[in-house]
Structure formats: C-alpha cells, structure tokens
Write an enzyme that holds these catalytic residues in place. Sequence first.
Site, PDB file in Angstrom:
ATOM      1  N   SER A  26      70.323 -10.040  36.453  1.00 18.71           N
ATOM      2  CA  SER A  26      70.589  -9.373  35.180  1.00 18.71           C
ATOM      3  C   SER A  26      69.423  -8.513  34.715  1.00 18.71           C
ATOM      4  O   SER A  26      69.614  -7.543  33.974  1.00 18.71           O
ATOM      5  CB  SER A  26      70.933 -10.415  34.112  1.00 18.71           C
ATOM      6  N   ALA A  34      75.982 -14.035  36.541  1.00 21.08           N
ATOM      7  CA  ALA A  34      75.422 -15.244  35.933  1.00 21.08           C
ATOM      8  C   ALA A  34      73.917 -15.333  36.114  1.00 21.08           C
ATOM      9  O   ALA A  34      73.231 -15.990  35.335  1.00 21.08           O
ATOM     10  CB  ALA A  34      76.069 -16.487  36.541  1.00 21.08           C
ATOM     11  N   CYS A  35      73.400 -14.695  37.138  1.00 22.81           N
ATOM     12  CA  CYS A  35      72.004 -14.872  37.552  1.00 22.81           C
ATOM     13  C   CYS A  35      71.049 -14.111  36.637  1.00 22.81           C
ATOM     14  O   CYS A  35      71.165 -12.886  36.497  1.00 22.81           O
ATOM     15  CB  CYS A  35      71.837 -14.396  38.981  1.00 22.81           C
ATOM     16  N   PRO A  36      70.070 -14.786  36.036  1.00 21.70           N
ATOM     17  CA  PRO A  36      69.133 -14.062  35.163  1.00 21.70           C
ATOM     18  C   PRO A  36      68.267 -13.057  35.908  1.00 21.70           C
ATOM     19  O   PRO A  36      67.925 -12.008  35.363  1.00 21.70           O
ATOM     20  CB  PRO A  36      68.287 -15.184  34.544  1.00 21.70           C
TER      21      PRO A  36
END
Length: 316
Positions: A58, A53-55
């Site tokens: 990512s 979920a973490c940008p």
Amino acid sequence: MSEGKKKSANSFDEIDNNDGAFKRKPTSFHDEIKVGSKYPPAKGRYQLYVCLACPWASRCLAVLALKGIERDVIDVAVTWPIFDVVNEKEGTKSWVFKPKGTTYDGVPVHDPLYGFKSLRELYEKNDSEYAGKYTVPVLWDKETESIVNNESSEILRLFNDQFNEWAKNPSVDVSPKDKLKEIDAINDSFYNTLNNGVYRAGFAQKQEAYDEAYNDVFNTLDALEEKLNKSRFLLGKDEPLTECDIRLFVTIIRFDAVYQFHFKCNKRPISSYPNIYNWMRDVYQTPGIADTVQMKHIKDHYFKSHASVNPSFIVP
C-alpha cells in the site's frame, strides 16, 4: 530447485524456534529504474503486483496515487487477499490469483500477464531456483520478464523520482533529496518498533518475545503522539506530507480494525491518541489516499489467512 531445499512461503517461516520471536528477513531484489540502466523509465513497461491488504504494498500504491501515475504508465495486478495453497505437495500457503473475471469486493484478482495461479509462479519465472518468500509488492519488467525490485521502500522512491514525465502531479515530491537524511531517521524511528512491531507481537510464540514487541509498539505510539502535537506532518512544522507519513499511515489505518485484536496490541486504540488520530484523518483525506485503503481486503486477509493466530477465521 535443488533436492531437499525448502522453499519458504510466508511470514510464519520467519519465527525463531529458539526464542519464539518473529524475525523478518530482508527482501531479495533491489535493482533500480533509471536512465541508461538495464531498467530505464518507460511508459507501460512495468507491472506492479500487490495485495491491497498488505501495508508494504500500500505504500507503493499511495505514491502512485499522489503522483497521479496511472495504470497506462504502471499497471497494477492484485492478488486474492486470503492466503491459499500454492503447492499441493508442500502444503505451503501464500498469495494466489483467481481466474480472469473473478473479483474480490469489486477488484479483479487475476494475473493479467501470464494467468499464473500464484505469485510463487512469478518468482519462479524470474528464477526457478528461488527459495525465498513470495512477497508483495513486486515490480516486474515486462520486456525482460524479470523482477526489478520487491522492496517497498525502494519501489516507492522509484515511483517518486523516475516517472515524472508521465505523472499528472510531477511536482509532488514525497522523498525530497535535501531531506532524505531526516526522512530516513524518522522512518527508522518507527519501522521495527511499530510497522514491524505489530507483526512481532502478533506472530510471537513466547511470552517474552510478545512482551518486548508489545512494549515497543506502545512506546513508539506515545512518542509519535508527542511529535504530532508539534507539527501537522512527521517531517516537522510547516513541512508537507512525505514518505514518512505514508509509511506510518499504512500501519495506523489498520491498527484499530485489525492489529489491536488480531495481533493482541490492545493497550489503547488509535482513536485514544488525539494527535495521531487527527493526523491519520488528514492523511486519509489527501486526494488519492482513500482509494488505496480497501478495508474488506485488509480485514479478510488477516483474519482468514493466519490460522495459528485466528483458527476460527471469524472476521469481527
């Protein structure tokens, strides 16, 4: 840990009680991987801990995908996407793991090295006195059992430069040395106002702090819309995709699904910016990138982790 020393757990520990503004603290670990150093390039030596979920995490996954660096070179461990209690006495919540065999939307979410229940345990294995945030990504050295780096902007450049011997696409260079000055300037132009700006808006506790962040977000989007009218990618006309595009993409791909609602950034959706929207689709269709976008992990994390923002935990 010293008596009375409070350990922070997540971003809610970074809200200024005076002005109600979210003020992100810098990361703590900044070692390099390079030949001749404590941490030399090596196949299978390093473990990357992420939440899908973490940008910020990512970003790193995107570079691994573009370079064709597979898990026998850099293994990847994924956390449960929803914050959970990491210390019963303190009541703090952050990134956790589940027992081996547990999956979330088909993705294993256990710690493959130590069987830890939380990312906090990994940080404390590195330093029992550590009192900072337990953030992802974390690049861990299996040999010395220590944290190499937990700053995504640095980790992605380590992946870009130091593992070409084992990369399937070694010619891919998202951070070319002769373009770093321009790349850094572009990154700086949208980091605090957009990448971090959506968080500043979403976590703001006072109207003035929210208004400032909200205006920053949409002023930056307006500038990017104009910029992308002149070139396919951010570095400029006839330039390839670079880390600038990756660092922007991880925010833009989450915007319409999460940030416009959850973080109250609702002036305009990304779909109303034709140049940004087409650019986003272009980046998404780059081989390997789509696999780094796990929308169920993304939506469930934000809508089910931030009780002060979404107390009902309803996921739209």
